[in-house]
Every structure is written in C-alpha cells, then in structure tokens.
Design a protein around this motif. Sequence first.
Motif, PDB file in Angstrom:
ATOM      1  N   SER A  69       4.426   0.247   3.118  1.00  0.00           N
ATOM      2  CA  SER A  69       3.076  -0.222   2.829  1.00  0.00           C
ATOM      3  C   SER A  69       2.973  -1.671   3.254  1.00  0.00           C
ATOM      4  O   SER A  69       3.982  -2.305   3.582  1.00  0.00           O
ATOM      5  N   THR A  74       5.003  -3.871   0.969  1.00  0.00           N
ATOM      6  CA  THR A  74       6.442  -3.857   1.231  1.00  0.00           C
ATOM      7  C   THR A  74       6.790  -4.796   2.379  1.00  0.00           C
ATOM      8  O   THR A  74       7.762  -5.541   2.310  1.00  0.00           O
ATOM      9  N   VAL A 119       2.720  -0.931   8.534  1.00  0.00           N
ATOM     10  CA  VAL A 119       1.374  -0.438   8.349  1.00  0.00           C
ATOM     11  C   VAL A 119       1.280   0.955   8.964  1.00  0.00           C
ATOM     12  O   VAL A 119       1.709   1.188  10.086  1.00  0.00           O
ATOM     13  N   ARG A 120       0.732   1.888   8.196  1.00  0.00           N
ATOM     14  CA  ARG A 120       0.676   3.262   8.688  1.00  0.00           C
ATOM     15  C   ARG A 120      -0.537   3.454   9.579  1.00  0.00           C
ATOM     16  O   ARG A 120      -1.604   2.929   9.288  1.00  0.00           O
TER      17      ARG A 120
END
Lengths: 295, 559
Positions: A152, A155, A236-237
Amino acid sequence: MSLDQKKELQNFSDGLSSKLIYRLFRDPMGVVGLLIVISFLIIAIFADFLAPYDPSKIDILNKLQGPSADHLFGTDQLGRDTLSRLIYGTQIALMVAGVSIGLAVIIGSILGAIAGYGPNWIDFVIMLLFDMVRSYPVIMFALAVVVLFGPSLFTIMAIIVATSFPTYGRLMRTQTQSLRQAEYILSARALGIGMPRILLRHVLPNTIGPILIVASMDVPFVIALEAGLSFLGLGVRPPTPSWGSILNDGYTYIRNSKWILISAGIPLILVTIGFTFLGEQLRDFFDPKIDRGSR
Amino acid sequence: MKASMSPVIEIRGLTIEFNGVPAVKSVDLNISKGHIVGIVGESGSGKSTLASALIGLLPNSARVTSGKILFDDQEITSATPDVLRELRGQRISMVSQDTLSALNPVLTIGEHLIDIQFRETISLAEKRRRSIAALESVHMPDPEARMSMYPHELSGGQKQRVSIAMAVMVKPEILIADEPTTALDATLEVEIIALLKELQRKIGCAMVFVTHHLGVVASLCDDVVVMHQGSIQEMGDVRDVFLTPKNDYTKKLLKCDPAQIEEKCRHLPTMEAPNQKRVEDEEAKIKRLARDQAPILQIKNLTVKFRKPLGLTTLFQKAISREIKAVDNVSLDLFKGETLAIVGESGSGKTTLIRSIVRLVSCHTGTISFFGKSILDQSRNDLEYARNEIALIFQDPIGSLSPRMTVEKIIEEALSSEVGNSDDRVQEVQNLLSLVGLPAKFSCRYPHELSGGQARRVCVARALAQKPKLLIADEPTAGLDVSIQGEILNLLAEIQDKLQLPILIVTHNLNVVRHISDRMVIMLMGVVVEEGATEDIFSNPSHDYTRRLLHSNIHALPE
C-alpha cells in the motif's frame, strides 16, 4: 526606553522581516525553485479539475499514440491519457516524497542530535540502531515489510522513512559533535539551560543547512524508489497512477512508443530541479551571515 | 626614516576599498632594506589590509582604487597570479596570526618544511637536512625528533616557531608578520620576539610587523607607522614617535597603554577620554572590599583530572599515568566586591579551574562552595540555580554568542523567567544594552555583525541579565586593542562599584592585572605557586616563576 526609541526599534524589526522575504525572492534560483514547487503543489491539489481525462479510462483503440491535440503527452498501452495520469501521479509523488522525507528528517535529526550531544552510551545505542537499519538491503527489507503488512502507499512511505532516517541521523550527529565544544554551547550550558532547549535553539539552527540540502536532493531518489517498488509490485497498485509505474510502462513499451518514457521523465526532472534550488535557497535563507540585501 | 637606505618596497598613494568603503587611504610608505617596521593602530585601522596587500593576498571583496606597491620595480597590486607566486615564498614570506590553523593537521612538521622547498632541485636527504637546520635556527628542542611529529603534538609556542622556520627558510627579502604573538602568553611572546629579531639580523631581511601591542613595537622595531582609519597618522624612528609623539592621535594612543601608567588606576584612559585615569581612594576601596564577611566563593583542594583517550600506546600504560592533572590541589577564596586575577601561561589550568566552578568540567576531589553551599554535590536543579547566579564571560566574544540568534534573543535568553511579560523582557534587554553602552538598534544584529569590542559588551550584558552574584571573565581583553580594552575594563569596574559584584578574571596580560585586580593568584602547570595582594606580588615576588613572569613583561618604551 522612551516612546520614539521603541518606535525606532519597531521600524527596524519590520524592516528586518521584509528583508528576509526580499532576500528569498531576490535570487532568481530561489524564485525558480519556489515557482516549480508551488506549481506542482497546485497541480496535485487541483488534479481533478486540471486532468483532461479520467486517468484510468481505457481506450484500447487509441493505444500508444504520440502527442496530439487530444492527448498532449500521448497515450499508453491501454489507451489511457498520459497527461492525466501524470497529473494524478503528482499527488502520490509529492505525498510520498514530502511525508516520508519530512518524517525521516525529523526522526533522524532528533536521534542524531541526541547521539551527538548526549552521553557516550546513548550515542552508542543510537549508532547501533542506525547501523543495524543501514545494514539491511533496501529491497529485501521492503519485501519483508510488504509480506507482513501488504502492499500500500502507507507501506511504501514507512519503508522509505525506515531506510533513510539513518542518513539524516548520521549527518546531524557529526554536525552536533563538532558544535559540542563551541563556546556558545558552553555558554548556554553555563547559563543553566537544559539539553532539549540547547538542542532546539542553539544546535538545530546551526546544523539545518546541510540537512536541507541532502533532503532536497533525496526527493528524486525517493520518487525513483517508489517507482522501483511499484515495478516489483510492492508499491502502489495499478490502476492508481504513479510516476514510477508510468516510467516502468514507458520502459516496457519503449520499442513501440518513446513518448511515455519522455513525458514521465519531464516532471521528475522538474521536481528535482525545483526542490534542489529551493533547498539551496532555504539554506542561505536560514544563515544570517549571507545577507544579499547589502549587496 | 633614513633617506640614504634604498627601499625594498615603495608604497605610493595606495587606496584600498571594501564595497566602496576605503580601508586604506592614500598611504605612502617606504620600507628600507634590513629595517623592522612596526604598523600599529586600533582594530579596523587598515593595518592588516595593508600587510596583506604587500604580499598580494587581499580578499576578493577588496579593490585597489589608486596607487601602487613597488617591490624591486615590480608592481604588486596589478601583478598576475604567476608573478605573485614567484615572489611569495621566495622573496616575500609571511608569518600568520593563528598558530592553531596555520599548519596542516595531517602533515608532519618535516613534511611541512620539506614541502616548501619544492622549488629547489636538491635531493630529499638534502631538503631534510636543511629542514632540521631551520628548526635548529628557531631553537626548537630536539629538531630531529620534531620532524616526524604532527602539529597537534606541539605547544602553541612551538607551532609558531615552526611557522617562523618555514617563513625564514627561504631567506626572503621581506618578512611580513601579522600579529604573530597575539595568541601567545607573555613569556612566549618575549621569546618569539627575541627569535624574530635574531633571525632578521641573520638574514638581513626587511620586516613588517603588524600589531596592536605597543610594547612589542617599542622593543622590536626600528621604525613605526601609526595608522588610524586607513591613513597614516605618524611615522618615523621608534624612539622619536614613542618619546616625543607629534600627532594628536599617537599621543592619545600612547596614553591609553596601561603599561605606561605608573600608578594603579581603577579607571583606565580610552581614546574618547585619554586623560581620564582615576585612582581609587583608600576609603572607597575599604568600603568596596568587605573582607570581614565570609567569602562568597571558596575553593578547597580542588583537583581536576583529564584522562588521555584510550589508544594503542596508552592501552599498555598504567591507569594513573594516563591521567593528566589540569588543576592540582587548588584552594582560593573570593570576597564581596573584590577582583581576583588568575594569572598563568596557556596550559596552566586557569580555564579548567573556572569552568569547573560552573561544572562544565567535572571535578575529582575537593570542594567548591558558593555562599556556603557546596556546588559539587548539588542535585541537578540546584546546580542550574547556581549556574544562574554565576555568570561566565567566555574568551572568544563572537564565538560564545549563538550565531543564528539576534543580540536581543541572546540577552533575553539569559533573563530569569521571573520577568514574565514580553514587553518587560524587551525593556529589560534595552536597559542592559544601554548599561553596557550599546545603542538600542544593536538588539537586531547578529553576532557576526559585531566588532570584537561590541561582542564583548554583549557578553557582559548577557552576564548581567542573569543578575549574577559572581562574575567570571576568561581573558576579557584578549585580542582587543588598548583603547577598547580600557573601555571594557572600565565597564567591569563600574558594574562592580554599582553592584558590589565579586569578579574573577583569568588573563595573561600583566599590564591589565596590575591596574584592575585587588589580589592575584599565579598558576603553573595546574598548581598555585603564589597568591597575594597585587601590589605586593608586583613589588616583591617570592616564587621563581613569578619573577620570571614579571621580568618577561615587555617594556612599554623603547630602550
């Protein structure tokens, strides 16, 4: 003190504060740095209004196009507008850079100042902590943290703070140590001033210069680190746009279109220049010995 | 100056400006071969600027607006860097002021001396031999062993000898010495001056000696140049100028020299008031000194030890031999309204002693009591209280002010927290500034914008802001010229008269001690060797070291 003496003093101090602002704006480098940083802040804040398209809107028919009137910076492999993605990416870039470097500077400076000023055993303990953290390879450390907490934005920031605060700490410690025997520190101690106040009022203002420089030069490094982690799938997704992921897309599709890589590189370079100029200017700004007003 | 002698350097109408402000104004000066020329003046009189112009080492902000310096028909002010490099270290050389930073800390003494012979085409062994000879010529004990030592292993006097050896080794035609003895104490100063004189005779070079110490000029120089605000006030043979000064400024300057005042003065003359000297009458003195009361500060058998850092060589020594006693079994008392001077050469433990009073260094044995209460075993809060009642004025006036705080903030910080209201605090700072004779607008200045004398006044104001019951001053006049020195000492005396404050002064300036202190303590290698009333010690010293110290005090007038 008579009334007009007080007035004279008031005028003098008014003159001084306007002189400080004047000083910051006098140097073209400072103005350029400030303008760049402010415009990126505006872009980040008003991304919703400034972006011409939805950054995650897929238009597969127009994929990998060059710059055109519709898409100023072209489109990526899914036909998403690169400009819009960069504008939204600014939010993430500035947040990651600002928050994580800010935290790292604060934590590092406090620990470093205590290590440099305090008794030997505290120095020993804090240095042990710094060296321990530094001894982990960043990527391995990041992998471990992501496995524990899941990928995330938070994180990523935590990883950056944890791996970069020892740099600031070491810098601060060395600076503080060299000031420890300075006569003005001794005279503050002779006045009976306690350690927190000495560190805050006498040590910090005299050590902040190099820290600011290192911090401003760390900004592009941190953005690149975020890109790297995102590339490994640890950051970052997708489809959240970040400069790092756009750069990685550009790298992957460089044979098909060079525009993604080029257009993602531009803001990164600009931000680097902006923060470096501003950092340099701020260092001078905090140093009363450099008085441009008189020249 | 004798016209028959051919000049080595001719200065014609030289004007040097800093940002449009002239520092040297149309100076004409001839320096004759084999002569020692002393340049004296207050700080800011342009004497150092003139000296650095001679070797072409002016700072970048300086501009020569008119005039020229001719060295053997070579114009120096407009010379190219290549030409200057050929002159420097060959025909002109320089001894600098700061003995601590003049030598490179990572090079040995031998490397320094061999390195400056880079122009010579001789073997390394020959260079080495010459270096040892140069160290011998400056009377360095055991020169062969010194060659492999690093600067930090030498004392201040020895370091200055090394710089002199370096400057003289090239057998220059002109030697420039910019305040080479300011950082040294009285006994060393005499030795260095004797050495410079001896070497100058041997080489036969001309020498330019810049100083604000009038006694040094009187005992060393042939000619003297008196400078004030960038222009030459008077020049001529040193005896003529010192004994029969013609210029008003020179007369005033000579009157300000405390060494020239016979009687003990409570107030010393300054440039503004050159005729002011006040001898304290007996009645006032008895009133000021309340000896019958218990001492305010009492030190008994104090010993302070430092431990050498643990290294490979010290690891195998016994624990005892790794310790250095900086202060060894010292006892002294200080009474109300009294000025006690601690005198000794550098390294005698004076500074350590006063720092231990405010516990900046920790003591090993002995007691220090302040108003009957022991300082050493107090808990932390009490200690902070004691520190507040004892004000310490440090040696380096600008260095002891926090560089990023304004004068107002610096003084305000020392005010007790009882003055709560911020308006009151500003008011109080203004009062203190006017008490030490600084205008109100100084409150917005930063330390680097102050001159040495002004910074010293700010230090005094900060000390008074604490409302102290004891004032300790570490070398309060170091680096100040005679006039400002007088001003600072008068200020301290006035404050003492007003507040009946006991003052502890640490200094190596005997001329000052003679006038201002009631009692004096002489320290040597951490031990008190003599103690007593100032007049008694000056007229009848009992210890050998005291006699040597008093003897080394430079005469104020040329022989």
